[in-house]
Design a protein around this motif. Structure first.
Motif, PDB file in Angstrom:
ATOM      1  N   ASP A 160      49.901 -39.227  72.747  1.00 33.01           N
ATOM      2  CA  ASP A 160      48.875 -38.353  73.346  1.00 33.01           C
ATOM      3  C   ASP A 160      47.563 -38.461  72.578  1.00 33.01           C
ATOM      4  O   ASP A 160      46.472 -38.505  73.183  1.00 33.01           O
ATOM      5  CB  ASP A 160      49.354 -36.902  73.348  1.00 33.01           C
ATOM      6  N   THR A 161      47.644 -38.483  71.238  1.00 33.99           N
ATOM      7  CA  THR A 161      46.427 -38.580  70.423  1.00 33.99           C
ATOM      8  C   THR A 161      45.670 -39.870  70.706  1.00 33.99           C
ATOM      9  O   THR A 161      44.441 -39.872  70.907  1.00 33.99           O
ATOM     10  CB  THR A 161      46.793 -38.505  68.930  1.00 33.99           C
ATOM     11  N   ILE A 162      46.421 -40.969  70.711  1.00 32.93           N
ATOM     12  CA  ILE A 162      45.783 -42.273  70.964  1.00 32.93           C
ATOM     13  C   ILE A 162      45.219 -42.331  72.377  1.00 32.93           C
ATOM     14  O   ILE A 162      44.082 -42.784  72.610  1.00 32.93           O
ATOM     15  CB  ILE A 162      46.794 -43.407  70.731  1.00 32.93           C
ATOM     16  N   GLN A 163      46.004 -41.857  73.330  1.00 37.28           N
ATOM     17  CA  GLN A 163      45.547 -41.893  74.714  1.00 37.28           C
ATOM     18  C   GLN A 163      44.338 -40.984  74.938  1.00 37.28           C
ATOM     19  O   GLN A 163      43.434 -41.315  75.739  1.00 37.28           O
ATOM     20  CB  GLN A 163      46.693 -41.502  75.646  1.00 37.28           C
ATOM     21  N   GLU A 164      44.290 -39.848  74.248  1.00 36.90           N
ATOM     22  CA  GLU A 164      43.142 -38.939  74.368  1.00 36.90           C
ATOM     23  C   GLU A 164      41.876 -39.605  73.836  1.00 36.90           C
ATOM     24  O   GLU A 164      40.796 -39.511  74.448  1.00 36.90           O
ATOM     25  CB  GLU A 164      43.430 -37.644  73.614  1.00 36.90           C
ATOM     26  N   LYS A 165      42.020 -40.295  72.694  1.00 35.54           N
ATOM     27  CA  LYS A 165      40.873 -41.033  72.167  1.00 35.54           C
ATOM     28  C   LYS A 165      40.418 -42.089  73.167  1.00 35.54           C
ATOM     29  O   LYS A 165      39.204 -42.287  73.389  1.00 35.54           O
ATOM     30  CB  LYS A 165      41.245 -41.698  70.840  1.00 35.54           C
ATOM     31  N   GLN A 166      41.357 -42.779  73.763  1.00 38.43           N
ATOM     32  CA  GLN A 166      41.024 -43.816  74.730  1.00 38.43           C
ATOM     33  C   GLN A 166      40.338 -43.211  75.956  1.00 38.43           C
ATOM     34  O   GLN A 166      39.369 -43.767  76.504  1.00 38.43           O
ATOM     35  CB  GLN A 166      42.284 -44.587  75.140  1.00 38.43           C
ATOM     36  N   ARG A 167      40.827 -42.047  76.382  1.00 41.60           N
ATOM     37  CA  ARG A 167      40.217 -41.379  77.538  1.00 41.60           C
ATOM     38  C   ARG A 167      38.761 -40.992  77.247  1.00 41.60           C
ATOM     39  O   ARG A 167      37.879 -41.139  78.102  1.00 41.60           O
ATOM     40  CB  ARG A 167      41.032 -40.143  77.931  1.00 41.60           C
ATOM     41  N   LYS A 168      38.518 -40.473  76.035  1.00 44.77           N
ATOM     42  CA  LYS A 168      37.150 -40.104  75.649  1.00 44.77           C
ATOM     43  C   LYS A 168      36.237 -41.334  75.648  1.00 44.77           C
ATOM     44  O   LYS A 168      35.084 -41.290  76.116  1.00 44.77           O
ATOM     45  CB  LYS A 168      37.152 -39.448  74.276  1.00 44.77           C
ATOM     46  N   THR A 169      36.780 -42.444  75.124  1.00 45.03           N
ATOM     47  CA  THR A 169      35.995 -43.683  75.094  1.00 45.03           C
ATOM     48  C   THR A 169      35.672 -44.150  76.507  1.00 45.03           C
ATOM     49  O   THR A 169      34.529 -44.531  76.827  1.00 45.03           O
ATOM     50  CB  THR A 169      36.778 -44.776  74.334  1.00 45.03           C
ATOM     51  N   GLU A 170      36.679 -44.108  77.368  1.00 41.42           N
ATOM     52  CA  GLU A 170      36.475 -44.541  78.748  1.00 41.42           C
ATOM     53  C   GLU A 170      35.476 -43.620  79.476  1.00 41.42           C
ATOM     54  O   GLU A 170      34.627 -44.089  80.249  1.00 41.42           O
ATOM     55  CB  GLU A 170      37.806 -44.559  79.485  1.00 41.42           C
ATOM     56  N   LYS A 171      35.570 -42.310  79.235  1.00 45.67           N
ATOM     57  CA  LYS A 171      34.656 -41.356  79.895  1.00 45.67           C
ATOM     58  C   LYS A 171      33.208 -41.574  79.452  1.00 45.67           C
ATOM     59  O   LYS A 171      32.273 -41.543  80.265  1.00 45.67           O
ATOM     60  CB  LYS A 171      35.113 -39.936  79.574  1.00 45.67           C
ATOM     61  N   GLN A 172      33.058 -41.795  78.118  1.00 47.12           N
ATOM     62  CA  GLN A 172      31.718 -42.052  77.599  1.00 47.12           C
ATOM     63  C   GLN A 172      31.145 -43.332  78.216  1.00 47.12           C
ATOM     64  O   GLN A 172      29.960 -43.386  78.633  1.00 47.12           O
ATOM     65  CB  GLN A 172      31.771 -42.170  76.069  1.00 47.12           C
ATOM     66  N   ALA A 173      31.962 -44.354  78.283  1.00 47.53           N
ATOM     67  CA  ALA A 173      31.507 -45.627  78.846  1.00 47.53           C
ATOM     68  C   ALA A 173      31.140 -45.462  80.317  1.00 47.53           C
ATOM     69  O   ALA A 173      30.138 -46.027  80.812  1.00 47.53           O
ATOM     70  CB  ALA A 173      32.589 -46.686  78.683  1.00 47.53           C
ATOM     71  N   GLU A 174      31.954 -44.698  81.048  1.00 49.27           N
ATOM     72  CA  GLU A 174      31.680 -44.465  82.470  1.00 49.27           C
ATOM     73  C   GLU A 174      30.324 -43.785  82.650  1.00 49.27           C
ATOM     74  O   GLU A 174      29.537 -44.120  83.556  1.00 49.27           O
ATOM     75  CB  GLU A 174      32.788 -43.607  83.086  1.00 49.27           C
ATOM     76  N   GLY A 175      30.011 -42.794  81.795  1.00 51.79           N
ATOM     77  CA  GLY A 175      28.704 -42.113  81.884  1.00 51.79           C
ATOM     78  C   GLY A 175      27.539 -43.067  81.653  1.00 51.79           C
ATOM     79  O   GLY A 175      26.547 -43.060  82.403  1.00 51.79           O
ATOM     80  N   PHE A 176      27.672 -43.878  80.609  1.00 50.57           N
ATOM     81  CA  PHE A 176      26.614 -44.844  80.299  1.00 50.57           C
ATOM     82  C   PHE A 176      26.457 -45.863  81.435  1.00 50.57           C
ATOM     83  O   PHE A 176      25.334 -46.231  81.830  1.00 50.57           O
ATOM     84  CB  PHE A 176      26.913 -45.582  79.001  1.00 50.57           C
ATOM     85  N   ILE A 177      27.547 -46.318  81.965  1.00 53.26           N
ATOM     86  CA  ILE A 177      27.513 -47.324  83.022  1.00 53.26           C
ATOM     87  C   ILE A 177      26.828 -46.763  84.275  1.00 53.26           C
ATOM     88  O   ILE A 177      26.019 -47.450  84.939  1.00 53.26           O
ATOM     89  CB  ILE A 177      28.937 -47.822  83.337  1.00 53.26           C
ATOM     90  N   LYS A 178      27.123 -45.482  84.596  1.00 54.11           N
ATOM     91  CA  LYS A 178      26.467 -44.865  85.749  1.00 54.11           C
ATOM     92  C   LYS A 178      24.960 -44.781  85.556  1.00 54.11           C
ATOM     93  O   LYS A 178      24.165 -45.048  86.482  1.00 54.11           O
ATOM     94  CB  LYS A 178      27.048 -43.458  85.982  1.00 54.11           C
TER      95      LYS A 178
END
Length: 547
Positions: A259-277
């Motif tokens: 869960d910890t690793i996946q949560e970090k990955q989710r945060k990274t993906e969300k941040q990237a999605e915002g920048f990409i938009k």
């Protein structure tokens, strides 16, 4: 004739030699009658011709002729007796396998009621009657029916075994007592029987006692098996509980790690999605401006170009993406932290296990005191035998075989050769010490080497914090804390010697698979004093059962 025979008694038709109905009866000069064969054989054996009844001597051997009258009377009597026996046989039981048959019966052998030790025959009810009615036969010794009556005769002298030789412990006849057993202690069979019966009584009592002891041993073994099963069931239950908890902890830690690793990955993906938009929006705006600029470049309308230039030449509001980037999440230490947390959980479970184990072994606590007869002369023992330390002065003590003469060692007074035992020793304040158990036959003279091969199962402390097992080679023991009180537990039959840090409820070291064949003694060494250091005593402490 039959009426006359009824007036005659049975005794008148019996030969006094064979004690049976006359066969070819003959009369000798004195008037007594015998079977012709019986009197002939009697005179053949004896040198003098003498009447067996009245003892009258005859100078010459009388000529023997069969008395036909008596012969006829005897034949009729025999026939009558046979008819009587035949009529009564239907009322008596035939001898079954294992029962003694009547020796006098012809045809079907009836069950014998008595055996005669004089006649060496067994008789049914009918054939026993003469022994109950005839005066001469009444003197014969009757016993309950037995087989092999010939075995009651002396094989050497063909006489009845009626005496017992206490010297040779055997039954003998009268002739034996004046020949082979002349000087021996000989008593009647009855006296020998009573003596042996008394001995058999003692033997029976001893056998019953042995049986009782073995029954008690069986009960003891069954009880031990029950206790062992209870212990096994408890250990299984405790083990299942612990491993279930550990399994749950591992699974929980694993889930938390994922869960910890996946949560970090989710945060990274969300941040990237915002920048990409944002980038895609800016690209869309820039494409729109590019199209407008391209169209303006194609225009030949001077006024339109000049009027539109200002708005199209103004920079579109965009972010400076030079410093913006997406860095991969850092997972270093995540697994290590999870494992450390799991280790803490495991340590807590292990502590609970050791506390439970220590509580159980403390149930085998024994009272131990030091034996001054084994103490090395430099050692100082307290009056109550509970403390020992090293001194500077060598005492003048007898060099008995039990005493250590050149090593600072002492044994306990108590020894153990079975079962379990446990005791605790305070080692607080000491920088060096030895503790354990030793077998009775250890070498106590000169320098000694501690090892199981030499009869010592022990651990030691050296240089304040170096703990080792006294094995070949020694094993360094890594302890989280320095023990202030050490518990020593021995299971003799299991071949186990364990050492515990009592306060930490932790196992220090175990010797397993030991083979004990002698008495074991608790062993102590406070070691030497070095410039005032290590002067604290070893103290045998009372066991305070762990709650």
């Amino acid at each position: 004739m039959s009426a006359a025979s009824c007036l005659l008694t049975e005794d008148q038709f019996l030969c006094s030699i064979c004690l049976d109905v006359f066969t070819d009866p003959v009369a000798i000069p004195c008037g007594h009658n015998f079977c012709k064969t019986c009197i002939t054989e009697h005179w053949d054996v004896n040198v003098l011709c003498q009447c067996p009844n009245c003892k009258e001597f005859f100078n010459t051997r009388p000529e023997l002729r069969v008395n036909t009258f008596i012969s006829e009377m005897a034949a009729q009597f025999r026939q009558s007796a046979q008819q009587k026996a035949s009529s009564s046989s239907s009322e008596q039981q035939a001898a079954k396998p294992g029962e003694v048959p009547c020796d006098a019966c012809t045809g079907t052998k009836l069950k014998a009621l008595k055996s005669c030790l004089v006649c060496l025959e067994s008789y049914c009810e009918t054939h026993l009657e003469p022994h109950l009615t005839r005066s001469a036969l009444k003197r014969h010794q009757l016993i309950d029916p037995v087989e092999n009556l010939e075995g009651r005769m002396c094989t050497k002298h063909d006489k009845l075994l009626e005496l017992f030789c206490k010297t040779d412990q055997m039954c003998v006849c009268m002739l034996c007592t004046v020949l082979d057993h002349k000087t021996h202690d000989v008593v009647p069979l009855k006296e020998g029987y009573e003596g042996k019966k008394a001995e058999l009584g003692k033997t029976e009592a001893e056998i019953q006692q042995m049986i009782q002891k073995r029954r008690l041993k069986i009960q003891e073994m069954k009880h031990s098996v029950e206790l062992s099963k209870e212990d096994a069931d408890r250990e299984i239950a405790d083990g299942v509980q612990v491993f279930t908890a550990l399994k749950e902890s591992v699974e929980r830690s694993q889930a938390e790690l994922i869960d910890t690793i996946q949560e970090k990955q989710r945060k990274t993906e969300k941040q990237a999605e915002g920048f990409i938009k944002e980038l895609e929006k800016e690209i869309s705006e820039l494409k729109k401006r590019s199209t407008e600029v391209e169209q303006l470049l194609l225009s030949e309308d001077h006024l339109h170009v000049l009027q539109s230039f200002t708005s199209l030449n103004t920079a579109i509001p965009t972010k400076n993406w030079t410093e913006v980037s997406i860095r991969p999440s850092s997972y270093e230490g995540t697994v290590v932290r999870a494992v450390n947390q799991l280790e803490e959980t495991l340590s807590k479970q292990m502590k609970k296990l050791f506390e439970a184990e220590l509580k159980r072994v403390q149930q085998s606590a024994v009272d131990v005191t030091l034996d001054p007869d084994t103490a090395e002369p430099y050692l100082i023992l307290s009056d109550d035998g509970k403390q020992v330390k090293h001194g500077d002065v060598k005492k003048n003590l007898p060099d008995n075989p039990e005493r250590f003469d050149n090593s600072a060692c002492v044994l306990a007074k108590q020894s153990f050769s079975s079962g379990r035992f446990y005791y605790e020793v305070q080692v607080k304040g000491k920088t060096e010490w030895d503790l354990g158990v030793a077998r009775e036959s250890i070498n106590r003279k000169g320098q000694i080497t501690l090892s199981p091969q030499n009869g010592y199962w022990s651990i030691w402390l050296r240089n304040k914090n170096e703990y080792k097992s006294c094995t070949k080679p020694p094993v360094c023991l890594s302890l989280k804390s320095q023990p202030e009180k050490v518990g020593v537990f021995v299971d003799y039959e299991e071949g186990l010697v364990s050492f515990y840090d009592v306060d930490a409820a932790a196992l220090i070291y175990s010797f397993t698979g030991c083979c004990f064949t002698e008495k074991l003694y608790p062993y102590f060494s406070p070691d030497l004093i070095y410039g005032g250091k290590n002067s604290a005593p070893l103290i045998i402490s009372p066991v305070n059962h762990t709650e």
